[in-house]
Design an enzyme around this catalytic site. Sequence first.
Site, short mmCIF file in Angstrom:
data_model
loop_
_atom_site.label_atom_id
_atom_site.label_comp_id
_atom_site.label_asym_id
_atom_site.label_seq_id
_atom_site.Cartn_x
_atom_site.Cartn_y
_atom_site.Cartn_z
CB SER A 160 -0.86 -0.02 1.27
OG SER A 160 -1.45 1.25 1.49
CE1 TYR A 173 -4.76 -2.02 4.91
CE2 TYR A 173 -3.49 -0.03 4.43
CZ TYR A 173 -4.23 -1.12 4.00
OH TYR A 173 -4.42 -1.33 2.65
#
Length: 257
Positions: A160, A173
Amino acid sequence: MLSNEKITNYAAPLDLLADRVILVTGAGDGIGRAVARACAAHGATVLLAGRTIAKLEDTYDAIAAAGGCDAIICPIDIEGATSDDFQQFNADIESQFGHLDGLVNNAGILGQRTPLSHYKTDVWERVIKTNLSAQFELTQALMPSLQASSTGASIIFTSSGVGRKGRAFWGAYAVSKFAVEGLVQTWAAEVEGMGALRINAINPGATRTQMRATAYPAENPETLKTATDITPAYLYLLGDDSLGINGQSLDAQAAKK
Ligand code: NDP
């Protein structure tokens, strides 16, 4: 250096994945569902792994309706799975197919969007387990099947943008995605030069899915690429055109100009 355009505009031949067995985690929704469908449309037998059977059945039906090749539903909750469960997964693949040609570690959870000073420990542990540790354990358990691939297996982990540059309020995350980048570099270095097996990461970029909508509730989803739009990068890494590409972290979307 691999050009981003080559990947995002990759036009996969229809038989790219013929006779290959590809496992996609989180295949019931979002990006995983689109990648599973794209693999089936390009000739693969797709193992649809995920935790919500109704969603996996829906992906299965979509593949069948499109006239795709075989798909098999493989229920697994990677967060709750034990090392015995992962070993059994490998044993089942070995006995049914004898090999695994591609593994897309796609399943993931968002966790909390909150300052680290308020981040709940139990959520932290769930996110790290799902987005990192379970993917490591699954990949390690499947290595015998992956090494048995005659075409050279391709392993993809999902990164990401927040796994490359820290961003406030992305908590566990972001940390899990940084760790995925490190896991890919470390593992890729270990397999470098050992046959055609390769390990890379993909950063999907902003993509119209449930996770994105949860992270950015005020965003208009129509402004985002769909999960289907970003499948060329996955097909590129899964097929023979990426032989020799190892230890890279690629973008599935072209950079905005
Ligand atoms: P979604 O939330 O739409 O889909 C996530 C998938 O993972 C679902 O199928 C979900 O299953 C599955 N999953 C979650 N936990 C588990 C578990 N314990 N066991 C098995 N399956 C599980 O997310 P996206 O499609 O958006 O995300 C896919 C990947 O891409 C993730 O790794 C995410 O971090 C990454 N990513 C996404 C971006 C985006 O903009 N969408 C941007 C950057 C990275 P179920 O539906 O049953 O809960």
